[in-house]
Write an enzyme that holds these catalytic residues in place. Structure first.
Site, mmCIF file in Angstrom:
data_model
loop_
_atom_site.group_PDB
_atom_site.id
_atom_site.type_symbol
_atom_site.label_atom_id
_atom_site.label_comp_id
_atom_site.label_asym_id
_atom_site.label_seq_id
_atom_site.Cartn_x
_atom_site.Cartn_y
_atom_site.Cartn_z
ATOM 1 C CG LEU A 57 -11.638 76.304 2.021
ATOM 2 C CD1 LEU A 57 -10.457 75.647 2.837
ATOM 3 C CD2 LEU A 57 -12.808 75.683 1.857
ATOM 4 C CG ASP A 58 -5.860 77.947 -0.720
ATOM 5 O OD1 ASP A 58 -5.842 79.022 -0.170
ATOM 6 O OD2 ASP A 58 -4.798 77.089 -0.707
#
Length: 307
Positions: A57-58
């Site tokens: 997840l960024d």
């Protein structure tokens, strides 16, 4: 006679003993923390021997990040392949070099669309679509992450990928922004989807915030923060069981004899006539995952909780 200062003995740092921990942590990852940093922090809190995450997840995104420990890591691929749901905050009328708020502004246009036009634009992207991965992504080409090339000002050709957009719902809207709930297949880039919707509206757009609310059957409503994890006396008690990763699969129940044979990797003939991937249970509980076809059950991933 000159006196010498006493020699100070170096005291070695106390080594933390790692233990076998099995289960799934539903982590509510904060903004500004990479998925790997979040994993390592949780692993230290749990003193876990073996750990892995189920897809990144960024760093600037927040929300649900399932982390697998011990034998649960055998089933992390199932969540990598699972559908995801996000709440995406989108700013219209401004395009950036990265497709999100971290990039430089490269174009501005007037925003003229109304609520109906936004809804129609979103509907255009529901279903199977071909999506070109953004340069600012972790996707590798020639062994190098695209974002590393992008930071050097290098842009390379990327092949379009087929992804599935199951639904896009407009949760809120202002004259120049909106919050969209996007239910999508694996491999979908939400920043690219936001940019494409902006182009369909003729004004351009970029992503300003991204919140992941669901991964497969798992929900952020059941997630905990790193602060909550570190505050409890027994953090392992906050782990979901290993089979939480397989809740979407058909369940088969086996006898004690069949359970023993599955643990040895043997194929069984059973009465269940379901065809496909199944989760297996015996008298001792969850055993793992197998393939069932014409009543022939072949174990594919089996738990080993002897440690």
């Amino acid at each position: 006679m000159e006196l010498q200062a006493p020699t100070r003995l170096a005291i070695p740092a106390r080594r933390v003993e790692r233990v076998a921990v099995h289960g799934v942590l539903l982590l509510n990852k904060p903004r500004g923390l990479s998925s790997n940093d979040a994993l390592q922090k949780a692993r230290r809190i749990l003193h876990a021997k073996k750990a892995g995450h189920t897809g990144t997840l960024d760093p600037e995104a927040h929300g649900l990040l399932p982390l697998c420990f011990g034998e649960a890591t055998k089933f992390s691929q199932d969540l990598l392949d699972a559908d995801k749901t996000y709440e995406a905050s989108v700013r219209f009328g401004i395009k950036t070099s990265t497709g999100d708020a971290e990039g430089e502004v490269i174009a501005t246009r007037e925003v003229t669309h109304d609520q109906k036009a936004l809804q129609l634009a979103c509907e255009r992207f529901v279903g199977p679509i071909d999506q070109v991965p953004p340069m600012h992504s972790a996707l590798k080409q020639g062994g190098v992450a695209l974002y590393e090339l992008a930071r050097k000002g290098i842009e390379v050709e990327r092949a379009a990928r087929r992804v599935q957009i199951h639904a896009i719902e407009v949760l809120s809207q202002t004259p120049d922004s909106a919050v969209l709930r996007c239910h999508v297949s694996k491999g979908t880039y939400i920043r690219t989807l936001a940019e494409d919707i902006g182009e369909a509206l003729g004004c351009g757009a970029h992503l300003t915030a991204l919140y992941r609310t669901q991964v497969g059957p798992l929900s952020v409503a059941d997630a905990v923060t790193l602060e909550q994890l570190s505050a409890v006396q027994n953090p392992a008690a906050l782990l979901a069981p290993v089979d939480s990763l397989a809740q979407g699969l058909h369940a088969v129940r086996l006898s004690e004899n069949e359970q023993d044979r599955v643990r040895q990797g043997q194929r069984l003939i059973i009465t269940d006539d379901f065809d496909g991937t199944v989760r297996m249970y015996g008298p001792d509980g969850f055993l793992g995952i197998g393939q069932l076809h014409q009543r022939r059950l072949q174990p594919t991933r089996v738990l080993n909780l002897k440690e």
